[in-house]
Design a protein around this motif. Structure first.
Motif, PDB file in Angstrom:
ATOM      1  N   GLY A 105      26.087  -8.248  -7.033  1.00 50.17           N
ATOM      2  CA  GLY A 105      27.231  -7.901  -6.191  1.00 50.17           C
ATOM      3  C   GLY A 105      28.357  -8.901  -6.318  1.00 50.17           C
ATOM      4  N   ILE A 106      28.005 -10.188  -6.339  1.00 54.97           N
ATOM      5  CA  ILE A 106      29.016 -11.232  -6.503  1.00 54.97           C
ATOM      6  C   ILE A 106      29.713 -11.089  -7.858  1.00 54.97           C
ATOM      7  CG2 ILE A 106      29.362 -13.719  -6.745  1.00 54.97           C
ATOM      8  CD1 ILE A 106      27.033 -14.098  -4.783  1.00 54.97           C
ATOM      9  N   GLY A 107      28.918 -10.815  -8.896  1.00 55.61           N
ATOM     10  CA  GLY A 107      29.488 -10.630 -10.228  1.00 55.61           C
ATOM     11  C   GLY A 107      30.438  -9.442 -10.286  1.00 55.61           C
ATOM     12  N   LEU A 108      30.048  -8.342  -9.641  1.00 54.76           N
ATOM     13  CA  LEU A 108      30.907  -7.161  -9.618  1.00 54.76           C
ATOM     14  C   LEU A 108      32.209  -7.423  -8.860  1.00 54.76           C
ATOM     15  CD1 LEU A 108      28.331  -4.272  -9.040  1.00 54.76           C
ATOM     16  CD2 LEU A 108      29.657  -4.739 -11.105  1.00 54.76           C
ATOM     17  N   ARG A 109      32.093  -8.193  -7.766  1.00 55.75           N
ATOM     18  CA  ARG A 109      33.291  -8.519  -6.994  1.00 55.75           C
ATOM     19  C   ARG A 109      34.291  -9.306  -7.841  1.00 55.75           C
ATOM     20  NH1 ARG A 109      35.980  -6.501  -3.044  1.00 55.75           N
ATOM     21  NH2 ARG A 109      37.355  -6.439  -4.833  1.00 55.75           N
ATOM     22  N   ASP A 114      37.988  -7.949  -9.101  1.00 56.22           N
ATOM     23  CA  ASP A 114      39.207  -8.702  -8.785  1.00 56.22           C
ATOM     24  C   ASP A 114      39.974  -9.107 -10.041  1.00 56.22           C
ATOM     25  OD1 ASP A 114      38.718  -8.495  -6.104  1.00 56.22           O
ATOM     26  OD2 ASP A 114      37.759 -10.466  -5.915  1.00 56.22           O
ATOM     27  N   ASN A 115      39.243  -9.551 -11.056  1.00 55.24           N
ATOM     28  CA  ASN A 115      39.911 -10.013 -12.282  1.00 55.24           C
ATOM     29  C   ASN A 115      40.556  -8.868 -13.057  1.00 55.24           C
ATOM     30  OD1 ASN A 115      39.238 -12.676 -11.799  1.00 55.24           O
ATOM     31  ND2 ASN A 115      37.374 -12.608 -13.025  1.00 55.24           N
ATOM     32  N   LEU A 116      39.897  -7.723 -13.087  1.00 53.93           N
ATOM     33  CA  LEU A 116      40.422  -6.568 -13.821  1.00 53.93           C
ATOM     34  C   LEU A 116      41.336  -5.700 -12.973  1.00 53.93           C
ATOM     35  CD1 LEU A 116      37.242  -5.477 -15.848  1.00 53.93           C
ATOM     36  CD2 LEU A 116      39.134  -6.942 -16.584  1.00 53.93           C
ATOM     37  N   LYS A 117      41.415  -6.065 -11.647  1.00 51.30           N
ATOM     38  CA  LYS A 117      42.260  -5.318 -10.708  1.00 51.30           C
ATOM     39  C   LYS A 117      41.911  -3.830 -10.711  1.00 51.30           C
ATOM     40  CE  LYS A 117      46.261  -8.449 -10.801  1.00 51.30           C
ATOM     41  NZ  LYS A 117      45.405  -9.596 -10.918  1.00 51.30           N
TER      42      LYS A 117
END
Length: 297
Positions: free
Chosen positions: A39-43, A47-50
């Motif tokens: 979940g943290i990785g997906l968040r 965010d990075n790929l917007k």
């Protein structure tokens, strides 16, 4: 986000949950921890790929509640009671109570030192952080011995129940008086009576319905009764725990009148099927943890 993208994400969560369960069974690493890390990785990725994502905040509370019900119910269905287990139950209750009180005290002090708010506000906000959540503890205990798993199921369930009782008591009574404890006692007695009645009625319904979807009806009724209890600030998790215990131990009740009315021929087979159905649903709802981190991290 399109409908198909949403379906891909939801089905992907289920697949990852299944794979993490397999990894956890081999490595003894809790699958919930793997889900949280994912979940943290997906968040971070979102965010990075917007990327535009579905607003899970709209459905997260409902999914989380159903997930908690399923997990506690599945755990209680595995508990077989006998007098020799009184020591485990008492130990689990005392452990949950002591840890809850100690955790609330420490976290209240920390919040007070950081925010400077009044003690009542700090105390009330500390309670949710102090509960040993059944939703995390029970799945994480899957690799333990039978005795250890039973202890975790009882302890985490008691922690949830005590935490809910304490939180409801705190928000309902900013000023403590004799009537505060009277109301607490009455609400506890009321939920115990409601739990006893619900257990009897649901077992009776199970014996009378022959339709193949009767387990979904039982689960739906259970969730509805839980929601009604929570709406009136009752500790309805007691109902979930007691119903699972009652079902798994109903065949040990020796009263002739009880066995003639409530114990039916296929009860044992139905319990097996119900446990399997609940287990499959737990696999999906454990992804609530992943969504939770995805949303709030």
């Amino acid at each position: 986000m399109t409908t198909y993208t949403t379906l891909i994400i939801l089905s992907g969560l289920v697949i990852f949950s299944y794979l993490f369960d397999l990894v956890a069974s081999k490595t003894k690493l809790p699958s919930v921890l793997l889900l949280l890390l994912l979940g943290i990785g997906l968040r971070v990725l979102v965010d990075n790929l917007k990327l535009e994502t579905f607003d899970f905040l709209k459905i997260l509370p409902a999914l989380g509640t159903v997930g908690l019900i399923m997990i506690v119910f599945e755990g209680s269905l595995e508990l077989k009671y006998d007098r020799d287990k009184n020591k485990i139950i008492k130990g689990a209750f005392l452990s949950a109570l002591v840890i809850l009180i100690a955790s609330v005290s420490v976290i209240t002090f920390i919040i007070y030192e950081i925010t400077g708010k009044d003690l009542y506000t700090c105390f009330t906000n500390a309670i949710p952080f102090s509960v040993i959540s059944s939703a995390i503890a029970i799945p994480s205990a899957a690799a333990l011995s039978k005795k250890g798993k039973e202890f975790i199921i009882y302890e985490s369930s008691f922690s949830d129940i005590l935490g809910i009782i304490l939180f409801n008591f705190a928000i309902s009574n900013p000023h403590i008086s004799t009537s505060s404890f009277t109301g607490l006692g009455l609400s506890t007695i009321l939920i115990l009576i409601l739990s006893a009645i619900s257990c009897i009625v649901l077992l009776y319904i199970m014996g009378k319905i022959s339709h193949h979807i009767k387990f979904f009806l039982i689960i739906s009724i259970l969730i509805m009764v839980y929601a009604i209890g929570q709406s009136y600030h009752l500790s309805a998790l007691i109902l979930i725990l007691s119903f699972g215990l009652f079902l798994n131990n109903a065949d040990t009740i020796k009263y002739v009148w009880f066995r003639s009315i409530f114990i039916y021929k296929n009860l044992s087979n139905d319990l097996t099927q119900l446990h399997q159905a609940i287990g499959r649903k737990c696999l999906y709802f454990k992804n609530v943890f992943l969504c939770n981190i995805w949303l709030y991290n």
